[in-house]
Design a protein around this motif. Structure first.
Motif, PDB file in Angstrom:
ATOM      1  N   CYS A   1      -2.586  14.724  18.775  1.00 18.71           N
ATOM      2  CA  CYS A   1      -1.314  14.310  19.381  1.00 18.71           C
ATOM      3  C   CYS A   1      -1.564  13.931  20.833  1.00 18.71           C
ATOM      4  O   CYS A   1      -2.048  14.750  21.623  1.00 18.71           O
ATOM      5  CB  CYS A   1      -0.289  15.432  19.308  1.00 18.71           C
ATOM      6  SG  CYS A   1       1.337  14.985  19.970  1.00 18.71           S
ATOM      7  N   LEU A   2      -1.255  12.695  21.160  1.00 22.45           N
ATOM      8  CA  LEU A   2      -1.414  12.175  22.512  1.00 22.45           C
ATOM      9  C   LEU A   2      -0.067  12.294  23.229  1.00 22.45           C
ATOM     10  O   LEU A   2       0.930  11.738  22.777  1.00 22.45           O
ATOM     11  CB  LEU A   2      -1.859  10.712  22.439  1.00 22.45           C
ATOM     12  CG  LEU A   2      -2.494  10.065  23.660  1.00 22.45           C
ATOM     13  CD1 LEU A   2      -3.827  10.717  24.002  1.00 22.45           C
ATOM     14  CD2 LEU A   2      -2.695   8.566  23.410  1.00 22.45           C
ATOM     15  N   VAL A   3      -0.036  13.025  24.344  1.00 21.43           N
ATOM     16  CA  VAL A   3       1.223  13.282  25.046  1.00 21.43           C
ATOM     17  C   VAL A   3       1.236  12.513  26.361  1.00 21.43           C
ATOM     18  O   VAL A   3       0.394  12.727  27.235  1.00 21.43           O
ATOM     19  CB  VAL A   3       1.409  14.788  25.307  1.00 21.43           C
ATOM     20  CG1 VAL A   3       2.767  15.036  25.968  1.00 21.43           C
ATOM     21  CG2 VAL A   3       1.299  15.584  24.013  1.00 21.43           C
ATOM     22  N   LEU A   4       2.218  11.607  26.496  1.00 21.19           N
ATOM     23  CA  LEU A   4       2.316  10.740  27.658  1.00 21.19           C
ATOM     24  C   LEU A   4       3.603  11.012  28.432  1.00 21.19           C
ATOM     25  O   LEU A   4       4.621  11.365  27.833  1.00 21.19           O
ATOM     26  CB  LEU A   4       2.286   9.267  27.229  1.00 21.19           C
ATOM     27  CG  LEU A   4       1.101   8.848  26.356  1.00 21.19           C
ATOM     28  CD1 LEU A   4       1.580   8.586  24.934  1.00 21.19           C
ATOM     29  CD2 LEU A   4       0.410   7.610  26.904  1.00 21.19           C
ATOM     30  N   ASN A   5       3.549  10.807  29.743  1.00 25.03           N
ATOM     31  CA  ASN A   5       4.710  10.991  30.617  1.00 25.03           C
ATOM     32  C   ASN A   5       5.406   9.643  30.799  1.00 25.03           C
ATOM     33  O   ASN A   5       4.854   8.727  31.395  1.00 25.03           O
ATOM     34  CB  ASN A   5       4.253  11.549  31.971  1.00 25.03           C
ATOM     35  CG  ASN A   5       5.415  11.799  32.924  1.00 25.03           C
ATOM     36  OD1 ASN A   5       6.580  11.665  32.557  1.00 25.03           O
ATOM     37  ND2 ASN A   5       5.105  12.161  34.161  1.00 25.03           N
ATOM     38  N   ASN A   6       6.645   9.547  30.287  1.00 26.93           N
ATOM     39  CA  ASN A   6       7.341   8.257  30.312  1.00 26.93           C
ATOM     40  C   ASN A   6       8.282   8.101  31.510  1.00 26.93           C
ATOM     41  O   ASN A   6       9.247   7.343  31.460  1.00 26.93           O
ATOM     42  CB  ASN A   6       8.094   8.017  29.008  1.00 26.93           C
ATOM     43  CG  ASN A   6       9.174   9.047  28.739  1.00 26.93           C
ATOM     44  OD1 ASN A   6       9.465   9.904  29.590  1.00 26.93           O
ATOM     45  ND2 ASN A   6       9.794   8.981  27.574  1.00 26.93           N
ATOM     46  N   THR A   7       8.013   8.829  32.592  1.00 26.04           N
ATOM     47  CA  THR A   7       8.799   8.624  33.801  1.00 26.04           C
ATOM     48  C   THR A   7       8.566   7.212  34.353  1.00 26.04           C
ATOM     49  O   THR A   7       7.535   6.586  34.084  1.00 26.04           O
ATOM     50  CB  THR A   7       8.435   9.665  34.879  1.00 26.04           C
ATOM     51  OG1 THR A   7       9.352   9.545  35.979  1.00 26.04           O
ATOM     52  CG2 THR A   7       7.029   9.458  35.412  1.00 26.04           C
ATOM     53  N   ARG A   8       9.525   6.745  35.126  1.00 27.23           N
ATOM     54  CA  ARG A   8       9.415   5.419  35.748  1.00 27.23           C
ATOM     55  C   ARG A   8       9.566   5.573  37.257  1.00 27.23           C
ATOM     56  O   ARG A   8      10.446   6.277  37.743  1.00 27.23           O
ATOM     57  CB  ARG A   8      10.492   4.484  35.194  1.00 27.23           C
ATOM     58  CG  ARG A   8      10.377   3.041  35.691  1.00 27.23           C
ATOM     59  CD  ARG A   8      11.320   2.121  34.942  1.00 27.23           C
ATOM     60  NE  ARG A   8      11.208   0.765  35.459  1.00 27.23           N
ATOM     61  CZ  ARG A   8      10.270  -0.103  35.091  1.00 27.23           C
ATOM     62  NH1 ARG A   8       9.383   0.231  34.172  1.00 27.23           N
ATOM     63  NH2 ARG A   8      10.217  -1.308  35.616  1.00 27.23           N
ATOM     64  N   VAL A   9       8.689   4.908  38.005  1.00 20.39           N
ATOM     65  CA  VAL A   9       8.720   4.974  39.462  1.00 20.39           C
ATOM     66  C   VAL A   9       9.896   4.160  39.980  1.00 20.39           C
ATOM     67  O   VAL A   9      10.137   3.033  39.545  1.00 20.39           O
ATOM     68  CB  VAL A   9       7.407   4.430  40.071  1.00 20.39           C
ATOM     69  CG1 VAL A   9       7.397   4.629  41.589  1.00 20.39           C
ATOM     70  CG2 VAL A   9       6.196   5.121  39.450  1.00 20.39           C
ATOM     71  N   ILE A  10      10.636   4.749  40.906  1.00 19.58           N
ATOM     72  CA  ILE A  10      11.733   4.024  41.539  1.00 19.58           C
ATOM     73  C   ILE A  10      11.225   3.383  42.838  1.00 19.58           C
ATOM     74  O   ILE A  10      10.238   3.853  43.423  1.00 19.58           O
ATOM     75  CB  ILE A  10      12.921   4.957  41.845  1.00 19.58           C
ATOM     76  CG1 ILE A  10      12.496   6.098  42.783  1.00 19.58           C
ATOM     77  CG2 ILE A  10      13.526   5.494  40.571  1.00 19.58           C
ATOM     78  CD1 ILE A  10      13.636   6.974  43.250  1.00 19.58           C
ATOM     79  N   PRO A  11      11.862   2.295  43.297  1.00 20.26           N
ATOM     80  CA  PRO A  11      11.470   1.692  44.581  1.00 20.26           C
ATOM     81  C   PRO A  11      11.945   2.586  45.719  1.00 20.26           C
ATOM     82  O   PRO A  11      12.945   2.335  46.381  1.00 20.26           O
ATOM     83  CB  PRO A  11      12.174   0.331  44.569  1.00 20.26           C
ATOM     84  CG  PRO A  11      13.311   0.492  43.618  1.00 20.26           C
ATOM     85  CD  PRO A  11      12.907   1.518  42.607  1.00 20.26           C
ATOM     86  N   ALA A  12      11.202   3.661  45.938  1.00 19.86           N
ATOM     87  CA  ALA A  12      11.687   4.809  46.713  1.00 19.86           C
ATOM     88  C   ALA A  12      11.503   4.675  48.226  1.00 19.86           C
ATOM     89  O   ALA A  12      11.932   5.560  48.964  1.00 19.86           O
ATOM     90  CB  ALA A  12      10.982   6.082  46.233  1.00 19.86           C
ATOM     91  N   ARG A  13      10.865   3.616  48.691  1.00 12.06           N
ATOM     92  CA  ARG A  13      10.677   3.452  50.140  1.00 12.06           C
ATOM     93  C   ARG A  13      11.753   2.524  50.690  1.00 12.06           C
ATOM     94  O   ARG A  13      11.923   1.390  50.223  1.00 12.06           O
ATOM     95  CB  ARG A  13       9.274   2.918  50.423  1.00 12.06           C
ATOM     96  CG  ARG A  13       8.981   2.746  51.911  1.00 12.06           C
ATOM     97  CD  ARG A  13       7.499   2.595  52.184  1.00 12.06           C
ATOM     98  NE  ARG A  13       6.846   3.889  52.288  1.00 12.06           N
ATOM     99  CZ  ARG A  13       5.827   4.284  51.534  1.00 12.06           C
ATOM    100  NH1 ARG A  13       5.348   3.488  50.603  1.00 12.06           N
ATOM    101  NH2 ARG A  13       5.279   5.472  51.709  1.00 12.06           N
TER     102      ARG A  13
END
Length: 341
Positions: A55-67
């Protein structure tokens, strides 16, 4: 255990400044976590080392244009914001530069008034808690005014901001990318799935606390910053089934590993939940659910190299890192990868 125990000499020219044209063209170091045996491959070959039933576990978060770049309302002085994490509704923990110009009660103007922020409290290590005021949808305004928060060691601008997102990025909220996942293409993930490997997703919104330097000489005095995670019922079931059937749980990136180890009970079982984790993994830690790790090459004396060392031994990891330096591997966010199995 001392911070200096995790030092290695890294020539600055090995810090990757731009992504390769093809995501899966990166080099791949295979590292046996028990013997220290090393092989040199390319990332697109990772499929050869994944087995049906894994089982391959990936983090599906997305970077926001935080600057964000703005000015103080009462003086016009320039101010830079870096959004770290959402605390509640329109309240965010934020890094501010220069900090001495950002006092409680100050209002900062962005985009000629399209977005305003009032500083309402101080946070740890010089950060500020701010409350935003705007009309419309915050994410749309941020996309219009903000820029991608590339790490400080990347000096070149990014031509395509999507190259600092994984191809499976979905849930917005990170101040930095889960960079081990940048090597995967949709085609490679499809081929991995067709081989009989389960694909599962967790969400952990990456804050800059993960990357902050360890200042304490004794690493036990270091405190991690909280990061928000979500574990779905579907992913929990996939992981538990994999463990029951004798397959390997393979975390893609240190953010995935921190999420899984924060949630798992002492028997390695996962439950659906969400919350904040401040887990600090270093040698001596007993892993409850994760068997293998796909990761990039990290900074000397960082919490990330300490985590990686915990999966093997400090000596084996530092030997592998020194080998990577000798073989001219590319380091950090846009760099090459290793598979610790």
């Amino acid at each position: 255990m001392q911070k200096k125990d995790f030092y290695f000499d890294l020539p600055p020219e090995l810090i990757a400044q731009t992504p390769l044209q093809n995501r899966d063209a990166s080099r791949l170091m295979l590292l046996n976590k028990r013997t220290g045996e090393i092989e040199h491959r390319h990332f697109k070959e990772i499929i050869k080392f994944l087995n049906p039933g894994d089982c391959l576990v990936l983090n599906n978060t997305r970077v926001i244009p935080a600057r964000l770049f703005g000015v103080r309302e009462n003086s016009g002085a320039q101010i830079e914001f870096l959004l770290l994490k959402r605390i509640h509704d329109n309240q965010w923990e934020t890094l501010v530069k220069p900090g001495k110009r950002a006092k409680i009660g100050d209002t900062i103007i962005f985009g000629e008034g399209l977005l305003k922020a009032k500083i309402i409290a101080l946070a740890e290590e010089g950060a500020r808690v701010v409350e935003f005021e705007y009309s419309g949808i915050f994410e749309e305004i941020l996309d219009q005014l903000g820029t991608m928060p590339l790490p400080h060691y990347i000096k070149e601008s990014l031509a395509d901001k999507e190259r600092y997102q994984t191809v499976y990025a979905k849930h917005e909220g990170s101040a930095a990318a889960p960079t081990a996942g940048l090597h995967f293409t949709q085609e490679l993930l499809q081929a991995i799935q067709e081989k009989g490997v389960e694909i599962a997703f967790v969400t952990l919104h990456v804050g800059l606390g993960t990357f902050r330097p360890v200042k304490a000489d004794n690493i036990l005095d270091h405190k991690m910053h909280g990061e928000y995670y979500v574990m779905t019922e579907e992913t929990a079931e996939k992981i538990n089934k994999t463990k029951e059937n004798g397959g390997r749980v393979i975390a893609v990136g240190t953010t995935s590993i921190r999420t899984l180890e924060s949630i798992a009970n002492d028997y390695g079982s996962i439950r659906p939940c969400s919350g904040w984790t401040e887990i600090f993994i270093y040698p001596g830690y007993s892993f409850k659910v994760v068997d293998c790790l796909i990761t990039n090459f990290h900074l000397p004396e960082s919490t990330l190299i300490m985590l990686v060392s915990a999966l093997s031994t400090r000596e084996i990891i530092l030997n592998a890192y020194n080998e990577a330096v000798q073989q001219q591997y590319r380091f950090f966010s846009f760099g090459d990868a290793m598979f610790i199995y």
